[in-house]
Design an enzyme around this catalytic site. Sequence first.
Site, PDB file in Angstrom:
ATOM      1  N   ASP A   2      25.303 122.712  37.093  1.00 21.06           N
ATOM      2  CA  ASP A   2      24.607 123.784  36.173  1.00 21.06           C
ATOM      3  C   ASP A   2      23.307 123.784  36.111  1.00 21.06           C
ATOM      4  O   ASP A   2      22.641 124.813  36.645  1.00 21.06           O
ATOM      5  CB  ASP A   2      25.427 123.878  34.900  1.00 21.06           C
ATOM      6  CG  ASP A   2      25.044 125.096  33.950  1.00 21.06           C
ATOM      7  OD1 ASP A   2      24.676 126.211  34.658  1.00 21.06           O
ATOM      8  OD2 ASP A   2      24.681 125.069  32.935  1.00 21.06           O
TER       9      ASP A   2
ATOM     10  N   TYR B 153      32.752 120.959  30.397  1.00 20.40           N
ATOM     11  CA  TYR B 153      33.212 122.215  30.523  1.00 20.40           C
ATOM     12  C   TYR B 153      34.413 122.408  29.716  1.00 20.40           C
ATOM     13  O   TYR B 153      34.928 123.295  29.141  1.00 20.40           O
ATOM     14  CB  TYR B 153      32.792 123.076  31.474  1.00 20.40           C
ATOM     15  CG  TYR B 153      31.452 123.488  31.553  1.00 20.40           C
ATOM     16  CD1 TYR B 153      30.404 122.675  31.954  1.00 20.40           C
ATOM     17  CD2 TYR B 153      31.241 124.822  31.706  1.00 20.40           C
ATOM     18  CE1 TYR B 153      29.132 122.721  32.056  1.00 20.40           C
ATOM     19  CE2 TYR B 153      29.840 125.383  31.924  1.00 20.40           C
ATOM     20  CZ  TYR B 153      28.761 124.260  32.183  1.00 20.40           C
ATOM     21  OH  TYR B 153      27.766 124.710  32.494  1.00 20.40           O
TER      22      TYR B 153
ATOM     23  N   ASP C 188      18.605 112.406  36.573  1.00 18.91           N
ATOM     24  CA  ASP C 188      16.897 112.613  36.012  1.00 18.91           C
ATOM     25  C   ASP C 188      16.203 112.621  37.256  1.00 18.91           C
ATOM     26  O   ASP C 188      14.992 113.415  37.485  1.00 18.91           O
ATOM     27  CB  ASP C 188      16.665 111.773  34.829  1.00 18.91           C
ATOM     28  CG  ASP C 188      16.904 110.243  35.052  1.00 18.91           C
ATOM     29  OD1 ASP C 188      17.483 109.992  36.075  1.00 18.91           O
ATOM     30  OD2 ASP C 188      16.570 109.413  34.396  1.00 18.91           O
TER      31      ASP C 188
ATOM     32  N   LYS D  38      25.020 109.639  36.486  1.00 15.88           N
ATOM     33  CA  LYS D  38      24.071 109.175  35.616  1.00 15.88           C
ATOM     34  C   LYS D  38      24.844 107.825  35.352  1.00 15.88           C
ATOM     35  O   LYS D  38      25.462 107.444  34.188  1.00 15.88           O
ATOM     36  CB  LYS D  38      24.178 109.895  34.252  1.00 15.88           C
ATOM     37  CG  LYS D  38      23.132 109.575  33.254  1.00 15.88           C
ATOM     38  CD  LYS D  38      21.752 109.630  33.476  1.00 15.88           C
ATOM     39  CE  LYS D  38      20.702 108.618  32.664  1.00 15.88           C
ATOM     40  NZ  LYS D  38      19.358 108.531  32.965  1.00 15.88           N
TER      41      LYS D  38
ATOM     42  N   ASP E  79      20.102 125.847  38.672  1.00 13.64           N
ATOM     43  CA  ASP E  79      19.086 126.650  38.221  1.00 13.64           C
ATOM     44  C   ASP E  79      17.628 126.129  38.712  1.00 13.64           C
ATOM     45  O   ASP E  79      16.709 127.022  39.039  1.00 13.64           O
ATOM     46  CB  ASP E  79      19.087 126.697  36.774  1.00 13.64           C
ATOM     47  CG  ASP E  79      19.851 127.954  36.375  1.00 13.64           C
ATOM     48  OD1 ASP E  79      21.038 128.466  36.792  1.00 13.64           O
ATOM     49  OD2 ASP E  79      19.571 128.452  35.079  1.00 13.64           O
TER      50      ASP E  79
HETATM   51  C1  IPM Z   1      26.685 129.343  35.894  1.00  9.95           C
HETATM   52  C2  IPM Z   1      26.623 129.894  34.353  1.00  9.95           C
HETATM   53  C3  IPM Z   1      27.799 129.468  33.493  1.00  9.95           C
HETATM   54  C4  IPM Z   1      28.015 128.047  33.524  1.00  9.95           C
HETATM   55  C5  IPM Z   1      27.780 130.269  32.112  1.00  9.95           C
HETATM   56  C6  IPM Z   1      27.715 131.620  32.152  1.00  9.95           C
HETATM   57  C7  IPM Z   1      28.929 129.781  31.344  1.00  9.95           C
HETATM   58  O1  IPM Z   1      25.422 129.261  33.740  1.00  9.95           O
HETATM   59  O2  IPM Z   1      27.776 129.755  36.767  1.00  9.95           O
HETATM   60  O3  IPM Z   1      26.117 128.333  35.993  1.00  9.95           O
HETATM   61  O4  IPM Z   1      27.536 127.349  32.645  1.00  9.95           O
HETATM   62  O5  IPM Z   1      28.816 127.579  34.348  1.00  9.95           O
HETATM   63 MG    MG Z   2      24.309 128.184  35.140  1.00  6.82          MG
END
Ligand code: IPM
Ligand code: MG
Length: 362
Positions: free
Chosen positions: A251, A146, A227, A195, A255
């Site tokens: 990240d 990032y 993975d 990884k 999710d």
């Molecule tokens: C998160 C989001 C952010 C990230 C985006 C919006 C830049 O996906 O906070 O997980 O990737 O960190």
């Molecule tokens: Mg995210």
Amino acid sequence: MNHQIAVIPGDGIGPEIVREARKVLDRVGEVFGHTFEYTEVLLGGASIDVHGVPLTDEAVETAKKAECVLMGSIGGDAKTSPWYQLEPSLRPEAGLLKIRKALNLFANLRPAYLYEELKEACPLKDEIIGDGFDLVIMRELTGGLYFGERKTVEENGEKKATDTLTYSETEIRRIAIRAFDIAQKRRKKVTSVDKANVLDSSRLWRAVVEEVAKDYPGVSYEHMLVDNCAMQLVKDPAQFDVILTENMFGDILSDEASMVTGSIGMLSSASLNETKFGLYEPSHGSAPDIAGQDLANPIATILSAAMMLRYSLDLDQEADAIEEAVRQTLKDGYRTGDIYSEGTTRVGTAEMGDRIAERIRK
Ligand code: IPM
Ligand code: MG
């Protein structure tokens, strides 16, 4: 007591979910005798519309002056929003990265917990869910891909893009310490995800984690390849207590972890620096497709406000009261669309906030 909170409503569903979190905080204030004072800060598209940039230096200063920051979500529809006609460094997400870096919020905590009442919404089979699961992801937030150097060049008529992934020992050590500290207060297990079979940065990550682990003899730890971790999260999520990982892996895995709890609309997060200061936001995005329609689930933001009370303001009892009110509201059958199942009562964003606020008890 009086507390100063910077508030970032942001874009999409951001303003409406933050409104509900404030409603709940104000109720906590009434019941427990605190006053929360809010100062609004513009970030993302909301800031671009006013200032032409996704975050101003003044906005950073305002955030710094507060005790903590409560945020909704930022960003719009990349296909239709004019914000995405701008160059990448001026788009909404760049503002979020800038504030994370400017406030040195390197430790991002994302709990994933399965509510008994939401088992119906969990996409996993009953035999995998078992007695449920309760894990937290400790994601490094100010390093790695990032924030590495990036460029796009054209060579011999062909474009070539580069992103770089760098971690220093210091960056790895401070996040690893946070993960082991938190594991010590939980089920005492750290799974460090990397990884290391391919990346140098991951090999260094492993070596530093092993050094840090020596200071925590009471905490067990293991290394897991990313993975494999992605697979294990849907195969047996209950095996995890604290998952420690770098920015990009965190990240993606967060999710995934949120979806196995039933809905990304339930997951809170805290981004912390070396002090008590933190920025608290739901793990989900700004969902522009449902913005302004009273459809969004405000629970992740409300639970983020609870984390804020706990970690930045030392108001543990008040944080417990919010978490209990959320549990009770779910027990009483109220659901937004994303977690709705037959036999429950479907409510909108504002009513969900009302139902939770009225269940705040001392
Ligand atoms: C998160 C989001 C952010 C990230 C985006 C919006 C830049 O996906 O906070 O997980 O990737 O960190
Ligand atoms: Mg995210």
